[in-house]
Scaffold this motif. Structure first.
Motif, PDB file in Angstrom:
ATOM      1  N   PHE A 102     -14.180  47.110   5.510  1.00 28.34           N
ATOM      2  CA  PHE A 102     -13.746  45.943   6.266  1.00 28.34           C
ATOM      3  C   PHE A 102     -13.695  46.128   7.777  1.00 28.34           C
ATOM      4  N   ASN A 105     -10.422  56.539   4.072  1.00 26.06           N
ATOM      5  CA  ASN A 105     -10.729  57.133   2.765  1.00 26.06           C
ATOM      6  C   ASN A 105     -11.388  56.072   1.901  1.00 26.06           C
ATOM      7  N   CYS A 124      -8.490  52.786   2.215  1.00 32.10           N
ATOM      8  CA  CYS A 124      -8.796  52.297   3.569  1.00 32.10           C
ATOM      9  C   CYS A 124     -10.205  52.712   3.960  1.00 32.10           C
ATOM     10  N   PRO A 125     -11.198  51.925   3.539  1.00 28.24           N
ATOM     11  CA  PRO A 125     -12.587  52.331   3.760  1.00 28.24           C
ATOM     12  C   PRO A 125     -13.084  52.058   5.183  1.00 28.24           C
ATOM     13  N   THR A 126     -12.242  52.328   6.162  1.00 24.70           N
ATOM     14  CA  THR A 126     -12.695  52.264   7.554  1.00 24.70           C
ATOM     15  C   THR A 126     -11.849  53.210   8.384  1.00 24.70           C
ATOM     16  N   ASP A 176     -15.896  47.753   9.636  1.00 23.18           N
ATOM     17  CA  ASP A 176     -17.180  48.097  10.229  1.00 23.18           C
ATOM     18  C   ASP A 176     -18.108  46.900  10.188  1.00 23.18           C
TER      19      ASP A 176
END
Lengths: 411, 411
Positions: free
Chosen positions: B396, A324, A328-330, B398
């Motif tokens: 983080f 999200n 948690c951008p991964t 990617d």
């Protein structure tokens, strides 16, 4: 049409169970060395060892795995991967010392993504989510749960759920959908919880069920978000309409969310960063799965869930990304596996079971995916040569997934 | 032969300095939007904005960056990437509760890798290191420092350093070499430090210098490894033979290693997880660069260095991977950047400066690489489209590096 895959250095995750793995059993991730695998009609048909004196089975086609380790594709049972925009500005603000309230006052947080969702068309949301999924399937994920929850009104919750339905219809991998209208109170209802609860019960849920848009309901049960009573009311209303229950539980406080989830018969309670004896005990004695989201605790600089205590108590744990734009951008499950071991101290074998078979159980997909078992979809990871399965979590900055198979075909 | 690279969404890291960036200045990572860049003979020649009314410059060839963000390739100034074997078994042992002493008693730790090095030929070590470097260059690293230190006897230290020399000679990117014979006392010298120090001074250093195998000496200055007096003795001996100094300093204790490094005029002191007022003050007032290795602190579950205090005091910081099989089994600088921001609370701009220009300074390569400046090598990262430079640390899990250019050529 039978395909023989041979020259597999290690075939991992060979298992069939009627219930999610729990406690001590999670430390056993069954591996067959020097293996072959037969696929038929996109499904797993048989396996064995190359050293078997009976020799290799007949097949119409032979694939050389070239010493790959082969294991079930990741089952990511908790994502919010339909979203618009990115929130790296909030990351910078936090490093500069701003707290949650100050960031919210600047228009940040869940409501920031809700604003972006409202301004983005269904087609654009679909295209963005599809691009994310395509990247993640290449990194080894073979099944997803996806939540709404950035709509927060009837129109935009339906828009998100229709995007998820289109993803379900167009993708060759299984997708499960959760209605998370109770993610946060929208600004207009901050002082009128009853009004929003009625909107969920009387407008959103009936419309969603009429279109068959959700498999589960989910609620962010937390101080400052949805209380125990509010959570229970939404879940019961959804259960009466045939939806299963998932909960965001015990992320910030141990206020009884896990115990409520267990009492409601939730399929999973997710987060668990803040557990007390009562919540650990409740989960240890229930079929409800505890889903760890170590990427979120890592990114938010929180303590990780007490994974070892939960396993010692006998709980069943799954591992998911929580992908999200805020916390948690991964969605990289390879890194999630490493975070689970390095930060939450799962053993690699426990993390592998949590990210495959128990992830499948946590979204009701255990008959389709999550392990090497006869009749399950051949959604498989083929790694580059690695010395051991433990190596996947150890080499934490690398993605050793070399190729991914979906329904028996390399993508 | 001039090449015009146009349609660059953001050209980052445009700067020239005679000294490493320090303190507040590190928060400025200069970026030009909507940019073009001219390369000549593999080097950076000129740049400007597409919106400039003077129009685009003449060139023999035009490359379309297609909206990429372009920035200097990572300068990884601290690695141990010549090694053999892997140590995921120690990771599992630690999760099971074994401490350093118990793992050492099982044959683990630095001496385990030393054993593997002794059993591996120079050719095999070279091939393994080359494969690691090729992977990492694709992930955006354009210059490396590499240490010996798993040999721990004359023959094997020379073997490691000769591998590094072969890498220097065969690779198109700059490599710096450090002699780390003082990484750990080998078993035979545990009770005879004087014997090993004499071996370093009288056999290793002369042989290494005679072959021109090292640019720097490095010592693991730490309680239980090399004392302040032992460290000083090795460094002075190496300096007298023309080598620069780097130190492993203040990883486990604040025993004066940073202050010693500064007094010796070390180019860098690396680790810094355990700092006190004296060590912070020493670094704040010196040209010596403090190199953070957040991947190691992350993997070892240690506290990160006090990066914000160091910057507030005015120190110059670099960021490196510490890639090695024991405490940081990855050289992925994209993840190191994210760890520096998420765990050590560097701002993304500070981390970008630390991983590019200050990394170059930390290995004496500031005239060749580390920034967009006339005459520097065109060792460049081209990203997939990203909304901002901050996004690189935020997303983080990617790797947004799409293509990498070395000496003006895509690899």
């Amino acid at each position: 049409m039978k395909t023989l895959v041979r020259n597999i250095a290690q075939l991992g995750g060979i298992q069939s169970h009627n219930k999610a793995l729990r406690g001590e059993a999670m430390a056993d991730f069954p591996v067959l060395p020097q293996a072959w695998l037969v696929l038929e009609n996109g499904c797993i048909h048989a396996w064995g060892q190359e050293t078997d004196p009976k020799g290799l089975p007949q097949a119409d086609m032979v694939l050389d795995a070239k010493g790959a380790t082969v294991l079930p594709a990741w089952c990511d049972s908790h994502t919010h991967l339909v979203f618009a925009g990115s929130r790296e500005n909030e990351m910078v603000d936090k490093i500069k010392g701003l707290d949650y309230a100050a960031i919210a006052a600047k228009g940040g947080g869940i409501l920031s993504t809700a604003k972006a969702i409202a301004q983005t068309s269904e087609n654009d949301l679909y295209a963005q989510a599809m691009a994310r999924i395509e990247r993640l399937v290449q990194m080894g994920t073979g099944a997803f749960e996806i939540k709404s929850g950035y709509g927060l009104d009837l129109e935009n919750e339906l828009k998100m759920l229709r995007v998820i339905r289109r993803l379900k219809e167009s993708l060759p991998i299984p997708i499960r959908s959760s209605f998370l209208g109770a993610h946060s109170y929208p600004l207009a209802f901050r002082q009128n919880h009853e009004g929003y609860l009625q909107l969920i019960e009387k407008e959103m849920l009936p419309a969603i069920v009429a279109e068959g848009l959700a498999d589960y309901v989910d609620v962010f049960c937390e101080t400052g978000f949805f209380s125990l009573a509010e959570t229970k009311r939404i879940c019961v209303a959804a259960q009466e309409k045939g939806l299963g229950v998932k909960l965001h539980a015990n992320q910030l406080s141990a206020m009884g969310a896990v115990e409520l989830g267990v009492a409601l018969g939730a399929i999973s309670v997710d987060h668990l960063e803040t557990m007390d004896a009562a919540s650990i005990n409740a989960l240890a004695n229930a079929d409800t799965i505890g889903t760890l989201l170590p990427g979120a605790a890592f990114f938010l600089r929180q303590s990780q869930p007490p994974a070892r205590e939960l396993l010692q108590a006998g709980a069943a744990l799954a591992l998911a990304s929580d992908f999200n734009p805020g916390s948690c951008p991964t969605g990289n499950m390879n890194l999630v596996l490493a975070l689970a071991c390095i930060q939450a101290k799962l053993l690699p074998a426990e993390a592998l079971n949590a990210a495959t078979l128990n992830g499948a159980f946590a979204m009701g997909l255990q008959k389709e995916v999550g392990s090497i078992a006869v009749g399950k979809k051949a959604n498989l990871i083929f790694t580059s040569p690695i010395p051991s399965l433990d190596y996947l979590a150890y080499a934490f900055g690398d993605c050793w997934v070399n190729k991914v198979m979906v329904n028996g075909q390399f993508i």
